[in-house]
Scaffold this motif. Structure first.
Motif, PDB file in Angstrom:
ATOM      1  N   VAL A 141       0.731  -1.110  -0.042  1.00 43.83           N
ATOM      2  CA  VAL A 141       0.139   0.088  -0.079  1.00 43.83           C
ATOM      3  C   VAL A 141       0.870   1.311  -0.012  1.00 43.83           C
ATOM      4  O   VAL A 141       0.873   2.086  -0.904  1.00 43.83           O
ATOM      5  CB  VAL A 141      -1.004   0.010   1.093  1.00 43.83           C
ATOM      6  CG1 VAL A 141      -1.780   1.225   1.321  1.00 43.83           C
ATOM      7  CG2 VAL A 141      -1.937  -1.077   1.058  1.00 43.83           C
ATOM      8  N   GLN A 142       1.810   1.228   0.716  1.00 41.77           N
ATOM      9  CA  GLN A 142       2.750   2.295   0.673  1.00 41.77           C
ATOM     10  C   GLN A 142       3.439   2.810  -0.557  1.00 41.77           C
ATOM     11  O   GLN A 142       3.555   3.889  -0.933  1.00 41.77           O
ATOM     12  CB  GLN A 142       3.826   2.209   1.950  1.00 41.77           C
ATOM     13  CG  GLN A 142       3.330   2.236   3.380  1.00 41.77           C
ATOM     14  CD  GLN A 142       4.569   1.743   4.358  1.00 41.77           C
ATOM     15  OE1 GLN A 142       5.735   2.522   4.033  1.00 41.77           O
ATOM     16  NE2 GLN A 142       4.325   0.910   5.158  1.00 41.77           N
ATOM     17  N   LYS A 143       3.732   1.531  -1.164  1.00 39.32           N
ATOM     18  CA  LYS A 143       4.455   1.634  -2.720  1.00 39.32           C
ATOM     19  C   LYS A 143       3.508   2.293  -3.526  1.00 39.32           C
ATOM     20  O   LYS A 143       3.773   3.139  -4.218  1.00 39.32           O
ATOM     21  CB  LYS A 143       5.051   0.558  -2.871  1.00 39.32           C
ATOM     22  CG  LYS A 143       6.166   0.054  -2.154  1.00 39.32           C
ATOM     23  CD  LYS A 143       6.842  -1.390  -2.691  1.00 39.32           C
ATOM     24  CE  LYS A 143       7.824  -1.949  -2.042  1.00 39.32           C
ATOM     25  NZ  LYS A 143       8.400  -3.327  -2.354  1.00 39.32           N
ATOM     26  N   GLU A 144       2.336   1.662  -3.343  1.00 38.49           N
ATOM     27  CA  GLU A 144       1.154   2.354  -4.296  1.00 38.49           C
ATOM     28  C   GLU A 144       0.761   3.667  -4.121  1.00 38.49           C
ATOM     29  O   GLU A 144       0.781   4.394  -4.889  1.00 38.49           O
ATOM     30  CB  GLU A 144      -0.146   1.257  -4.198  1.00 38.49           C
ATOM     31  CG  GLU A 144       0.231   0.006  -4.778  1.00 38.49           C
ATOM     32  CD  GLU A 144       0.716  -0.107  -6.372  1.00 38.49           C
ATOM     33  OE1 GLU A 144       0.716   0.712  -7.072  1.00 38.49           O
ATOM     34  OE2 GLU A 144       0.926  -1.193  -6.583  1.00 38.49           O
ATOM     35  N   PHE A 145       1.066   3.974  -2.770  1.00 35.79           N
ATOM     36  CA  PHE A 145       0.628   5.485  -2.394  1.00 35.79           C
ATOM     37  C   PHE A 145       1.850   6.397  -2.809  1.00 35.79           C
ATOM     38  O   PHE A 145       1.383   7.413  -3.326  1.00 35.79           O
ATOM     39  CB  PHE A 145       0.245   5.499  -0.812  1.00 35.79           C
ATOM     40  CG  PHE A 145       0.255   6.821  -0.375  1.00 35.79           C
ATOM     41  CD1 PHE A 145      -1.273   7.540  -0.505  1.00 35.79           C
ATOM     42  CD2 PHE A 145       1.209   7.728   0.080  1.00 35.79           C
ATOM     43  CE1 PHE A 145      -1.341   8.633  -0.161  1.00 35.79           C
ATOM     44  CE2 PHE A 145       0.770   8.951   0.645  1.00 35.79           C
ATOM     45  CZ  PHE A 145      -0.403   9.599   0.241  1.00 35.79           C
ATOM     46  N   LEU A 146       3.034   5.787  -2.784  1.00 34.42           N
ATOM     47  CA  LEU A 146       3.941   6.937  -3.419  1.00 34.42           C
ATOM     48  C   LEU A 146       3.735   6.766  -5.121  1.00 34.42           C
ATOM     49  O   LEU A 146       4.262   8.001  -5.532  1.00 34.42           O
ATOM     50  CB  LEU A 146       5.407   6.097  -2.978  1.00 34.42           C
ATOM     51  CG  LEU A 146       5.581   6.333  -1.683  1.00 34.42           C
ATOM     52  CD1 LEU A 146       7.064   5.280  -1.433  1.00 34.42           C
ATOM     53  CD2 LEU A 146       6.153   7.590  -0.936  1.00 34.42           C
TER      54      LEU A 146
END
Length: 148
Positions: A68-73
């Motif tokens: 999720v963090q990677k997609e948010f970035l």
């Protein structure tokens, strides 16, 4: 298309790109994680629309996983640059803690440049920690509560 080709995009064009990207993510991400991502993007959009800085609530959620963090970035990169060709690269901190950077495809495929970037990030993190430690010491010596 070069970096400047995206400078004249309207917010609506960037939003359309984000919507398209999120549809692709929705198809491959577990529903709970996608809901968390959607909430984080929603919060980010409100902060940007209001011209404010802030902290996202989504970071405290159980489903704010590495994916999720990677997609948010990635979404943040699309919003800020208008480009959809970024890549999220693992970039652990100097202490080995997990971390990520968003870079262009060219940089992602250049191990030497990635190593230089990692070194620069580590140097800045170590320097920042030293400054924080010094400021904390000054605050404690001045009787200021630093536990907040």
């Amino acid at each position: 298309m070069n970096d400047n080709d995206h400078a004249d995009e309207t917010p609506q064009e960037r939003i359309a790109k984000v919507a398209l990207y999120l549809e692709s993510v929705k198809a491959r991400m577990p529903a709970e994680e996608f809901e968390t991502l959607q909430q984080a993007v929603h919060e980010m959009a409100h902060l940007l629309a209001d011209g404010r800085e802030g902290i996202l609530d989504a970071g405290d959620r159980e489903n704010f996983t590495d994916d999720v963090q990677k997609e948010f970035l990635t979404v943040m990169a699309i919003v800020t640059t208008g480009r959809m060709d970024h890549q999220v690269v693992d970039m652990p901190g100097p202490d080995g803690s997990p971390g990520y950077v968003v870079v262009t495809q060219e940089l992602a495929n250049d191990p030497e440049e990635l190593a230089k970037l990692r070194e620069k990030i580590h140097h800045n993190a170590i320097e920042r920690k030293a400054i924080d430690t010094e400021l904390d010491g000054i605050a404690r010596a001045s009787g200021i509560d630093t536990d907040n």
